[in-house]
Design a protein around this motif. Structure first.
Motif, PDB file in Angstrom:
ATOM      1  N   MET A  12      30.618  17.061 -25.034  1.00 52.07           N
ATOM      2  CA  MET A  12      29.494  17.688 -25.714  1.00 52.07           C
ATOM      3  C   MET A  12      28.767  18.657 -24.796  1.00 52.07           C
ATOM      4  O   MET A  12      28.806  18.523 -23.567  1.00 52.07           O
ATOM      5  N   SER A  13      28.100  19.624 -25.414  1.00 54.49           N
ATOM      6  CA  SER A  13      27.286  20.572 -24.657  1.00 54.49           C
ATOM      7  C   SER A  13      25.828  20.126 -24.574  1.00 54.49           C
ATOM      8  O   SER A  13      25.023  20.768 -23.898  1.00 54.49           O
ATOM      9  N   HIS A  14      25.490  19.064 -25.268  1.00 56.95           N
ATOM     10  CA  HIS A  14      24.153  18.466 -25.221  1.00 56.95           C
ATOM     11  C   HIS A  14      24.287  16.983 -24.875  1.00 56.95           C
ATOM     12  O   HIS A  14      25.284  16.347 -25.217  1.00 56.95           O
ATOM     13  N   THR A  15      23.273  16.439 -24.253  1.00 59.26           N
ATOM     14  CA  THR A  15      23.206  14.990 -24.114  1.00 59.26           C
ATOM     15  C   THR A  15      22.654  14.388 -25.401  1.00 59.26           C
ATOM     16  O   THR A  15      21.928  15.051 -26.155  1.00 59.26           O
ATOM     17  N   VAL A  16      22.997  13.138 -25.642  1.00 62.91           N
ATOM     18  CA  VAL A  16      22.420  12.424 -26.790  1.00 62.91           C
ATOM     19  C   VAL A  16      20.903  12.383 -26.655  1.00 62.91           C
ATOM     20  O   VAL A  16      20.167  12.577 -27.629  1.00 62.91           O
ATOM     21  N   ALA A  17      20.416  12.159 -25.437  1.00 59.18           N
ATOM     22  CA  ALA A  17      18.968  12.089 -25.219  1.00 59.18           C
ATOM     23  C   ALA A  17      18.288  13.402 -25.603  1.00 59.18           C
ATOM     24  O   ALA A  17      17.178  13.394 -26.158  1.00 59.18           O
ATOM     25  N   ASN A  18      18.927  14.540 -25.321  1.00 63.79           N
ATOM     26  CA  ASN A  18      18.327  15.824 -25.679  1.00 63.79           C
ATOM     27  C   ASN A  18      18.282  16.007 -27.193  1.00 63.79           C
ATOM     28  O   ASN A  18      17.284  16.497 -27.744  1.00 63.79           O
ATOM     29  N   LEU A  19      19.355  15.615 -27.880  1.00 58.17           N
ATOM     30  CA  LEU A  19      19.365  15.704 -29.341  1.00 58.17           C
ATOM     31  C   LEU A  19      18.312  14.784 -29.948  1.00 58.17           C
ATOM     32  O   LEU A  19      17.630  15.147 -30.917  1.00 58.17           O
ATOM     33  N   GLU A  20      18.162  13.595 -29.373  1.00 56.50           N
ATOM     34  CA  GLU A  20      17.145  12.655 -29.862  1.00 56.50           C
ATOM     35  C   GLU A  20      15.743  13.215 -29.645  1.00 56.50           C
ATOM     36  O   GLU A  20      14.877  13.119 -30.528  1.00 56.50           O
ATOM     37  N   HIS A  21      15.517  13.784 -28.475  1.00 60.70           N
ATOM     38  CA  HIS A  21      14.187  14.336 -28.181  1.00 60.70           C
ATOM     39  C   HIS A  21      13.789  15.381 -29.212  1.00 60.70           C
ATOM     40  O   HIS A  21      12.653  15.366 -29.723  1.00 60.70           O
ATOM     41  N   HIS A  22      14.697  16.286 -29.517  1.00 65.78           N
ATOM     42  CA  HIS A  22      14.347  17.398 -30.397  1.00 65.78           C
ATOM     43  C   HIS A  22      14.295  16.986 -31.870  1.00 65.78           C
ATOM     44  O   HIS A  22      13.835  17.763 -32.707  1.00 65.78           O
ATOM     45  N   HIS A  23      14.739  15.807 -32.190  1.00 70.53           N
ATOM     46  CA  HIS A  23      14.532  15.278 -33.544  1.00 70.53           C
ATOM     47  C   HIS A  23      13.208  14.518 -33.610  1.00 70.53           C
ATOM     48  O   HIS A  23      12.359  14.798 -34.463  1.00 70.53           O
ATOM     49  N   PHE A  24      13.031  13.591 -32.704  1.00 69.90           N
ATOM     50  CA  PHE A  24      11.868  12.703 -32.780  1.00 69.90           C
ATOM     51  C   PHE A  24      10.596  13.295 -32.172  1.00 69.90           C
ATOM     52  O   PHE A  24       9.550  12.635 -32.169  1.00 69.90           O
ATOM     53  N   LYS A  25      10.651  14.535 -31.679  1.00 67.88           N
ATOM     54  CA  LYS A  25       9.409  15.163 -31.214  1.00 67.88           C
ATOM     55  C   LYS A  25       8.479  15.475 -32.389  1.00 67.88           C
ATOM     56  O   LYS A  25       7.282  15.712 -32.181  1.00 67.88           O
ATOM     57  N   TYR A  26       8.998  15.453 -33.607  1.00 67.59           N
ATOM     58  CA  TYR A  26       8.185  15.690 -34.802  1.00 67.59           C
ATOM     59  C   TYR A  26       7.558  14.385 -35.275  1.00 67.59           C
ATOM     60  O   TYR A  26       8.252  13.392 -35.501  1.00 67.59           O
ATOM     61  N   ASP A  27       6.228  14.400 -35.437  1.00 64.24           N
ATOM     62  CA  ASP A  27       5.515  13.186 -35.822  1.00 64.24           C
ATOM     63  C   ASP A  27       6.001  12.625 -37.152  1.00 64.24           C
ATOM     64  O   ASP A  27       6.012  11.412 -37.353  1.00 64.24           O
ATOM     65  N   LEU A  28       6.422  13.490 -38.089  1.00 69.12           N
ATOM     66  CA  LEU A  28       6.829  12.987 -39.400  1.00 69.12           C
ATOM     67  C   LEU A  28       8.088  12.139 -39.323  1.00 69.12           C
ATOM     68  O   LEU A  28       8.403  11.405 -40.265  1.00 69.12           O
ATOM     69  N   PHE A  29       8.826  12.205 -38.216  1.00 72.29           N
ATOM     70  CA  PHE A  29      10.016  11.379 -38.050  1.00 72.29           C
ATOM     71  C   PHE A  29       9.727  10.098 -37.267  1.00 72.29           C
ATOM     72  O   PHE A  29      10.660   9.408 -36.850  1.00 72.29           O
ATOM     73  N   CYS A  30       8.465   9.805 -37.065  1.00 71.68           N
ATOM     74  CA  CYS A  30       8.075   8.588 -36.337  1.00 71.68           C
ATOM     75  C   CYS A  30       7.222   7.684 -37.219  1.00 71.68           C
ATOM     76  O   CYS A  30       6.304   7.016 -36.743  1.00 71.68           O
ATOM     77  N   ARG A  31       7.511   7.652 -38.504  1.00 72.98           N
ATOM     78  CA  ARG A  31       6.766   6.833 -39.453  1.00 72.98           C
ATOM     79  C   ARG A  31       7.254   5.394 -39.384  1.00 72.98           C
ATOM     80  O   ARG A  31       8.443   5.120 -39.564  1.00 72.98           O
ATOM     81  N   PRO A  32       6.366   4.439 -39.093  1.00 73.21           N
ATOM     82  CA  PRO A  32       6.776   3.038 -38.939  1.00 73.21           C
ATOM     83  C   PRO A  32       7.589   2.531 -40.127  1.00 73.21           C
ATOM     84  O   PRO A  32       7.267   2.780 -41.281  1.00 73.21           O
ATOM     85  N   GLY A  33       8.693   1.845 -39.795  1.00 77.18           N
ATOM     86  CA  GLY A  33       9.535   1.231 -40.803  1.00 77.18           C
ATOM     87  C   GLY A  33      10.705   2.087 -41.252  1.00 77.18           C
ATOM     88  O   GLY A  33      11.650   1.582 -41.876  1.00 77.18           O
TER      89      GLY A  33
END
Length: 331
Positions: A256-277
């Protein structure tokens, strides 16, 4: 190495259970009916999902290959309310993944001008694997739908009645649960068919968003722990029982050209994707498509994707949804 996997099972009477598999040995877990329930218990107890699974009483042994063949295995993650499962993904993340995309978009380029796809791919090569604790290059991102778009193992992948194409995308997906405190927990990884409409995308890359609003399928196993550095698999299409196309595919961070951690960071940096449950299934991308080799799929074709360390494949026939009228009523 015996990789630990969790599977979800449903008996003919509707009774659900969770299966723990290690190597070739698998058994039901006592006292739990879903992976999400087990994960919530692990979070509350402050221990890993693997440790929580091992703490459950051992139920009856299971032949997971036989249960898969009988159609009794479910997707390895779900939610009582499918609206609380979000399917998303990232593209141009694998070494070589720009080739097929660039072929599609090159008609719009002239001379030495780079397509937007190639520019994004090269930026990922340069900055997709940052040092720990630093932010890397932002990847391409897309939305696929909610949990209603996740089909069960063996069930048809249905392209919409208006679709121009129904094409496989063999890849890995990360599975996540947001804790009650908003913390992000990766439960594990699944092998996946992300499924897309490549003809629609080829027409204009700005239609990528349209092409991704499709169903997707996961293999029945949730791989616990860290993802192997290298994952090697096979993607094939069967038509009338005969293999009409087959090709190896590569994943894991070494490919891969990205790390999994980098892909995770750029998804979960948005508050709407951190809704409990909420549950998230995030597809990590691929570099291997039958479409790039000129294959035109047909209804009834069966997509098969397999890769170690997963024991079972993703296997789904292609189907087209019936025609319907889109009507909006004013109130």
């Amino acid at each position: 190495m015996n990789h630990l996997r969790l599977l979800q099972h449903r008996d003919a009477d509707g009774t659900r259970s969770v299966i723990l598999a290690e190597g070739d040995v698998a058994h039901r877990l006592d006292g739990t009916t879903s992976v999400r329930e087990l994960a919530l218990r692990a979070i509350a107890a402050g221990r890993s999902l693997a440790d929580e699974a091992r703490s459950c009483g051992k139920g009856a042994p299971v032949d997971i290959a036989a249960e898969f063949a009988a159609g009794r295995l479910l997707s390895p993650i779900d939610h009582e309310d499918p609206a609380h499962v979000l399917l998303t993904g990232t593209g141009l993340t694998h070494l070589g993944s720009a080739e097929g995309r660039d072929k599609m978009h090159k008609a719009a380029a002239a001379g030495e001008q780079l397509t937007d796809s190639m520019r994004m791919f090269l930026e990922g090569l340069e900055g997709g694997k940052p040092s720990p604790g630093t932010e890397g290059q932002q990847p391409e991102w897309f939305y696929k739908g909610d949990g209603s778009q996740l089909v069960a193992p063996g069930a048809p992948l249905q392209m919409p009645f208006f679709a121009k194409d129904g094409g496989e995308e063999p890849e890995l997906a990360g599975v996540y649960l947001i804790g009650e405190d908003g913390a992000i927990y990766r439960l594990g990884f699944a092998i996946a068919n992300e499924f897309s409409d490549h003809v629609t995308e080829r027409h204009n890359y700005l239609w990528l968003a349209h092409s991704k609003l499709r169903q997707a399928a996961l293999g029945p196993e949730l791989l616990l722990g860290e993802l192997p550095e290298r994952v090697e698999g096979i993607s094939r299409i069967r038509r009338g029982g005969e293999v009409i196309w087959e090709k190896p595919f590569l994943s894991g961070e070494a490919n891969m050209s990205h790390t999994v951690a980098n892909l995770e960071h750029h998804h979960f940096k948005y508050d709407l994707f951190c809704r409990p449950g909420d549950v998230h299934v995030h597809f990590f991308g691929t570099a291997t498509l039958s479409f790039s080799d000129g294959v035109t799929t047909r209804e009834g074709d069966v997509f098969e994707i397999e890769a170690a360390p997963f024991a079972l494949p993703v296997s789904n026939p292609l189907q087209r949804a019936p025609q319907r009228t889109v009507a909006v009523k004013a109130l």
